[in-house]
Design an enzyme around this catalytic site. Structure first.
Site, mmCIF file in Angstrom:
data_model
loop_
_atom_site.group_PDB
_atom_site.id
_atom_site.type_symbol
_atom_site.label_atom_id
_atom_site.label_comp_id
_atom_site.label_asym_id
_atom_site.label_seq_id
_atom_site.Cartn_x
_atom_site.Cartn_y
_atom_site.Cartn_z
ATOM 1 N N CYS B 166 0.883 -1.131 -0.024
ATOM 2 C CA CYS B 166 -0.056 -0.005 -0.018
ATOM 3 C C CYS B 166 0.778 1.161 -0.003
ATOM 4 C CB CYS B 166 -0.850 -0.027 1.256
ATOM 5 S SG CYS B 166 -1.736 -1.638 1.599
ATOM 6 N N HIS B 299 -3.437 8.163 5.699
ATOM 7 C CA HIS B 299 -3.687 6.915 5.105
ATOM 8 C C HIS B 299 -5.152 6.359 5.459
ATOM 9 C CE1 HIS B 299 -2.553 2.881 3.707
ATOM 10 N NE2 HIS B 299 -2.730 2.472 5.025
ATOM 11 N N GLU B 310 -2.927 6.074 13.625
ATOM 12 C CA GLU B 310 -2.431 7.240 12.577
ATOM 13 C C GLU B 310 -2.622 8.200 13.375
ATOM 14 O OE1 GLU B 310 -4.015 7.138 8.693
ATOM 15 O OE2 GLU B 310 -2.524 8.702 8.072
ATOM 16 N N LYS B 331 -9.859 7.886 0.794
ATOM 17 C CA LYS B 331 -10.248 6.510 0.483
ATOM 18 C C LYS B 331 -11.602 6.381 0.832
ATOM 19 C CE LYS B 331 -5.655 4.383 1.492
ATOM 20 N NZ LYS B 331 -4.637 5.450 1.908
ATOM 21 N N HIS B 336 -9.774 2.022 -1.127
ATOM 22 C CA HIS B 336 -8.131 1.707 -1.121
ATOM 23 C C HIS B 336 -7.538 1.236 -2.238
ATOM 24 C CE1 HIS B 336 -4.348 1.268 0.345
ATOM 25 N NE2 HIS B 336 -4.590 0.477 1.594
ATOM 26 N N PHE B 395 1.316 -3.235 4.355
ATOM 27 C CA PHE B 395 1.671 -4.608 5.030
ATOM 28 C C PHE B 395 2.955 -4.582 4.844
ATOM 29 C CE2 PHE B 395 -2.323 -7.247 3.819
ATOM 30 C CZ PHE B 395 -3.030 -6.583 4.670
#
Lengths: 395, 415
Positions: B166, B299, B310, B331, B336, B395
């Site tokens: 990502c 994010h 976050e 998003k 996403h 990830f």
């Protein structure tokens, strides 16, 4: 490093200089339905020797090779990882196809049994950045972490990127290299691509730069270098192998997953690397070539070498170790380690499989060449038209 | 040697709420949701059935027979479409001959040709030869999008593909900035591309991090993310080169930072240490004091783990001022788009600077006490945005933050 010639740089260099080959009949799956049957596989690898038990069971084969190689590189560097700033330690790896074995397993369940039956435990290993992620967890590295992907040039790209990160002071120590595995799926794809020896139906063999070459032999393995800021390394009294002094990258239009016929792309990468190192072509003593026995790549590289090194002198020595370790796509890690060893030991390994060179360049065939290497170049040229060259300098 | 400054002179995108940058700007301003039923593949047996899909993607429409779409995957086509838009926007299409050797491509990828290669995986153990066309494989390696772009446009500059899940798209922009700074290229086509695919969809569903309706970033009842797809591309150029040809300058890539959680493969460190280190590194690299940041593109995946993490990270960097900075998760509109997310959100960041507005976070109805910043939930707002921090966390614990700024001749001054 984890290679078809053995695990660790000592066994690797011993066998490489003996002229051994890691190419054998593939045993991990049945090859009878394919025209090709050989591969340079990693055997005698026991990851538990290098990786903690807790992390080992979460890793697939690809990540294990990466993490074990990373551990060997750190141990060899003499860095005491408990005493350095982990925020300034990072890793950048190259992998071309990643864990195709895990993806196949995942896809098989998905399509045979349905989306609700797939195992979530496979997911973390199915992403390309899994080896670098697992390795940082194992080594507790908290700095820059990245994964790049460009077919046969993946690892060279990673090494050039890592060196640039140290140069711009965003890390003190970077591990960099490449990792790749042979899976049945990957083998099938390469067969379908018509990339593997024997393309002409003749003898199946890896013959880099040879007039009789008929495709490459697929390989696997991992090679990782520990790069460090020179001052940082000197301050802790480290033993140094060599210095990365330049790199060059280029592209050239080519059909998808195929090679261009014009050598301008690879010539540009080599020229840019020389410019970046601030040296002339006559100062390069040895080139660890990208040639793998493939029909198009080898002649492309040979022609580019003729253009760039068309100087009055005899030109640099050239060898390819892919006759011994196969084409593992992200082999740039293994080959950069090999170059570092050559510089340190002052011995150029012979090109296994080369008998009749396609061009009159200074190829090393039959026997190793003992010589001082002040500057060595590692080439990573990839299908699809991506070219990377790295220059290492003796200290 | 003085370091080159790197500016943005062209933008291109295709995603679930827009097929061009002007459309995207309008959709962001109006807070349009692109998340709906997925049609690109059958979701009957899946836990969820929604996502941010690019509808009606057709090679012929995009390229108007200018380029062949032969052997291009969905991912390659979206990347190519966004690239063409960005180049035209920058006034660099076709790329002038004298610039071909100095123009590079840096792409962040994700699943790449996965949608097309699924069949190969599927029939691999049985009879692949009968069931799968050879042309399907050429996009198996995610580098294929960059390869298509460079080859079709005859580019000879550096070419690289990032695969950090990502955060790929964000890292690509940062690395492209470095390549121009180091004079390895004058112009770089930088961004990311990501297709929806069954394998990706099943992966995220199996991890139970997908919301059945649509993602609700920073909401108390958020259930997870909504997968999306698309491409975001920006033309980065050395300031000297851009000025020499009188290019319109959207903004400047001031800096970026990369860090690793070194914590867990699929869960972020709840203490936000990785996020903090990467935001800090980005600000430091940009030479920007944190008090100057006036918009954060989060994010903001809407997973239970990410949003409070976050939020905590932002508070650790910005202190009390964190409550005064607008933070939004776009998003919530696009879904996403994984490998493309950082690049699409880069486009959002640059648009917010160029058009002096902050896009909203949609779908948040009930505040989460652990997510208590200004998430711009009432709709987009006008604001004199000059410095944007854009976060992408991935990830593998791969975090990247990029700092974009309004371009001024003298650069950022921290007084």
């Amino acid at each position: 490093m984890v290679t078809p010639l053995g695990v660790g740089k000592n066994i690797f260099s011993q066998k490489l200089y003996k002229g051994d080959s890691g190419i054998r009949p593939i045993t991990s799956f049945d090859t009878s339905r394919f025209p090709s049957s050989l591969g340079a596989q990693v055997s005698d690898f026991s990851p538990a020797d290098f990786i903690s038990r807790k992390n080992l069971r979460k890793m697939d084969r690809l990540s294990r090779m990466a993490a074990a190689s990373a551990r060997m590189a750190v141990d060899d560097s003499g860095v005491n990882i408990d005493s350095v700033n982990m925020d300034r330690m990072g890793i950048i790896l190259g992998t071309a196809y990643g864990s195709t074995d895990v993806s196949v397993q995942f896809a098989k369940t998905l399509f045979d049994e349905g989306p609700r039956m797939v195992s979530p435990s496979l997911v973390p290993n199915s992403v390309m950045n899994a080896p670098a992620g697992h390795t940082s967890i194992e080594l507790k590295f908290r700095g820059i972490n990245s994964t790049v992907n460009h077919h046969e040039a993946s690892a060279e790209t990673a090494i050039a990127y890592a060196a640039a990160e140290i140069k711009r002071s965003s890390a003190d120590i970077m591990l960099a290299g490449g990792v790749e595995i042979i899976s049945e799926f990957f083998f099938e794809i390469l067969n379908r691509f018509k990339a593997l020896s024997p393309l002409d139906g003749g003898i199946e063999e890896a013959r880099p730069f040879d007039t009789m070459r008929n495709g490459f032999i697929v390989g696997e393995g991992a090679g990782i270098l520990c790069l460090e800021d020179m001052e940082h390394a000197k301050a802790r009294g480290a033993t140094l192998y060599c210095e990365i002094v330049g790199w060059g990258m280029s592209a050239y239009p080519s059909p998808p997953t195929d090679w261009p016929s014009n050598p301008k792309g690879p010539a540009l990468a080599m020229t840019r690397a020389l410019e970046s190192a601030g040296i002339g072509p006559d100062e390069i003593d040895y080139i660890c070539a990208s040639a793998n026995g493939g029909k198009k790549l080898d002649i492309l590289e040979a022609e580019a070498l003729s253009i760039v090194f068309a100087t009055k002198g005899k030109g640099p020595y050239i060898s390819s170790i892919k006759g011994a370790v196969g084409e593992s796509f992200s082999s740039g890690g293994i080959r950069a380690v090999s170059m570092a060893i050559s510089i340190k030991e002052k011995v150029i390994p012979l090109t296994v499989g080369l008998k009749n060179p396609i061009k009159s360049l200074r190829f090393i065939l039959n026997t190793n060449k003992e010589t001082q290497i002040n500057f060595g170049m590692v080439n990573g040229f990839s299908s699809g038209g991506t070219f990377v060259s790295i220059i290492l300098k003796a200290l | 040697m003085e370091e080159e400054r790197v500016v943005i002179t062209g933008l291109g995108t295709i995603n679930s709420i827009a097929k061009s940058v002007p459309e995207f700007y309008n959709a962001l301003r109006e807070g349009i949701c692109g998340i709906g039923p997925i049609t690109v593949f059958d979701t009957t047996d899946s836990r969820t059935s929604t996502g941010g899909e690019v509808k009606g993607l057709s090679g012929k429409d995009i390229f108007s027979s200018q380029f062949s779409v032969k052997r291009m995957s969905r991912s390659d086509m979206m990347a190519m479409a966004a690239t063409l838009e960005a180049l035209k926007d920058a006034g660099l299409f076709p790329v002038p001959d004298e610039l071909l050797e100095d123009t590079g491509v840096v792409i962040g990828g994700g699943a790449g040709g996965m949608l097309e290669c699924e069949k190969a995986y599927r029939y691999h153990h049985t009879d692949m030869n009968q069931k799968v066309r050879f042309s399907r494989f050429s996009s198996l390696c995610c580098a294929s999008s960059g390869d298509h772009i460079a080859s079709k446009l005859s580019l000879m500059g550096p070419k690289t593909t990032f695969m950090t899940a990502c955060s790929s798209g964000a890292t690509a922009i940062g690395y492209a900035r470095d390549l121009i700074r180091n004079k390895a290229a004058k112009v770089i086509i930088a961004g990311g591309t990501e297709p929806l695919s069954r394998i990706t969809y099943a992966s995220f569903n199996s991890l139970k991090v997908v919301d059945k309706e649509y993602c609700k970033p920073f909401d108390k009842n958020r259930q997870g993310l909504s997968l999306g797809e698309g491409a975001g591309i920006m033309i980065l150029e050395s300031l000297d080169h851009a000025q020499s040809r009188d290019a319109r300058i959207y903004g400047e890539v001031l800096g970026y930072g990369v860090s690793c959680d070194s914590h867990h493969m699929t869960a972020p460190d709840p203490e936000a240490s990785g996020a903090v280190r990467c935001m800090h590194a980005a600000l430091q690299d940009a030479g920007v004091h944190h008090t100057l940041v006036n918009y954060i593109n989060a994010h903001g995946t809407a997973t239970p783990a990410n949003d409070p993490m976050e939020t905590l990270g932002i508070k650790k960097i910005f202190g009390e001022r964190a409550y005064k900075i607008p933070v939004s998760s776009t998003k919530s509109m696009t879904g996403h788009a994984l490998g493309a997310a950082g690049a699409i959100e880069g486009v959002v960041s640059v648009l917010s600077i160029a058009n002096r507005f902050v896009p909203p976070t949609i779908h948040r109805t009930e505040p989460d006490p652990d997510c208590d910043l200004d998430y711009v939930t009432e709709g987009s707002r006008k604001a004199d945005v000059s410095i944007v921090l854009s976060n992408s966390f991935a990830f593998g614990g791969n975090n990247t933050s990029v700092v974009f700024g309004r371009f001024t001749e003298k650069g950022v001054t921290n007084e």
